[in-house]
Design a protein around this motif. Sequence first.
Motif, PDB file in Angstrom:
ATOM      1  N   ASN A  26       0.842  -1.191   0.000  1.00 17.33           N
ATOM      2  CA  ASN A  26       0.000   0.000   0.000  1.00 17.33           C
ATOM      3  C   ASN A  26       0.883   1.249   0.000  1.00 17.33           C
ATOM      4  O   ASN A  26       0.901   2.021   0.956  1.00 17.33           O
ATOM      5  N   THR A  27       1.601   1.428  -1.085  1.00 22.20           N
ATOM      6  CA  THR A  27       2.598   2.482  -1.204  1.00 22.20           C
ATOM      7  C   THR A  27       2.002   3.874  -1.073  1.00 22.20           C
ATOM      8  O   THR A  27       2.539   4.718  -0.362  1.00 22.20           O
ATOM      9  N   LEU A  28       0.916   4.128  -1.754  1.00 16.78           N
ATOM     10  CA  LEU A  28       0.341   5.480  -1.740  1.00 16.78           C
ATOM     11  C   LEU A  28      -0.128   5.880  -0.349  1.00 16.78           C
ATOM     12  O   LEU A  28       0.121   7.005   0.097  1.00 16.78           O
ATOM     13  N   SER A  29      -0.796   4.985   0.352  1.00 19.51           N
ATOM     14  CA  SER A  29      -1.253   5.286   1.708  1.00 19.51           C
ATOM     15  C   SER A  29      -0.066   5.480   2.640  1.00 19.51           C
ATOM     16  O   SER A  29      -0.060   6.414   3.460  1.00 19.51           O
ATOM     17  N   ALA A  30       0.926   4.639   2.535  1.00 17.97           N
ATOM     18  CA  ALA A  30       2.119   4.755   3.377  1.00 17.97           C
ATOM     19  C   ALA A  30       2.819   6.088   3.109  1.00 17.97           C
ATOM     20  O   ALA A  30       3.225   6.786   4.051  1.00 17.97           O
ATOM     21  N   ARG A  31       2.947   6.437   1.844  1.00 13.73           N
ATOM     22  CA  ARG A  31       3.596   7.700   1.486  1.00 13.73           C
ATOM     23  C   ARG A  31       2.821   8.878   2.076  1.00 13.73           C
ATOM     24  O   ARG A  31       3.410   9.795   2.653  1.00 13.73           O
ATOM     25  N   ARG A  32       1.487   8.853   1.958  1.00  9.08           N
ATOM     26  CA  ARG A  32       0.657   9.934   2.495  1.00  9.08           C
ATOM     27  C   ARG A  32       0.854  10.056   4.001  1.00  9.08           C
ATOM     28  O   ARG A  32       1.018  11.154   4.538  1.00  9.08           O
ATOM     29  N   LYS A  33       0.857   8.932   4.694  1.00  8.18           N
ATOM     30  CA  LYS A  33       1.037   8.957   6.149  1.00  8.18           C
ATOM     31  C   LYS A  33       2.400   9.521   6.535  1.00  8.18           C
ATOM     32  O   LYS A  33       2.516  10.319   7.473  1.00  8.18           O
ATOM     33  N   LEU A  34       3.438   9.120   5.815  1.00  5.56           N
ATOM     34  CA  LEU A  34       4.769   9.631   6.117  1.00  5.56           C
ATOM     35  C   LEU A  34       4.889  11.116   5.786  1.00  5.56           C
ATOM     36  O   LEU A  34       5.516  11.877   6.530  1.00  5.56           O
TER      37      LEU A  34
END
Length: 169
Positions: A26-34
């Motif tokens: 879940n790259t996009l969600s992880a990126r958004r969270k970071l």
Amino acid sequence: MPTAPASPDPTMEAIGQAVTEGRTGNTLSARRKLLDLWSAIGVTGDPLHRCSLAHYLADLYEDPAQALAWDVRALDAADAVTEQRVQEHHASLHIAGFYPSLHLNLADNYRRLGSFNAATEHINAAKEHAPDLPQDAYGALLRTALDEVAEAISRRDTTKRPSAPGPTA
């Protein structure tokens, strides 16, 4: 890899949760969270938080130029992290052990961008710091990656390494 922090650190826990999410696809969600965490930490926040977050966020970008920007931030933050701060987070960690991976990532990004002189500088810096790697599976993984990147630099190869962290194209 540490098993338990010396004291609870909600920011490091949130970074770890986002990293786990990114590694499960879940790259996009992880990126958004970071990125949200980065905004909360700020550019003058805790250097350990900034270093860790930027280091892992770089892995969530396929584009080596975008990854490079975050890897530069990670290295800059590492230079501000004290040994005491690392030890507060986890007694088994040492800031010196961060540098092989940080320089390796910079070398790999520069290589992928065709900037072989800069890649060579960082792979050499990574190798200089390699004695600080632990004698465990993580250390072996990084030593192998150092060899792979050094070989790719010598061949002037700009393709992504199959063993590189991050999203697959």
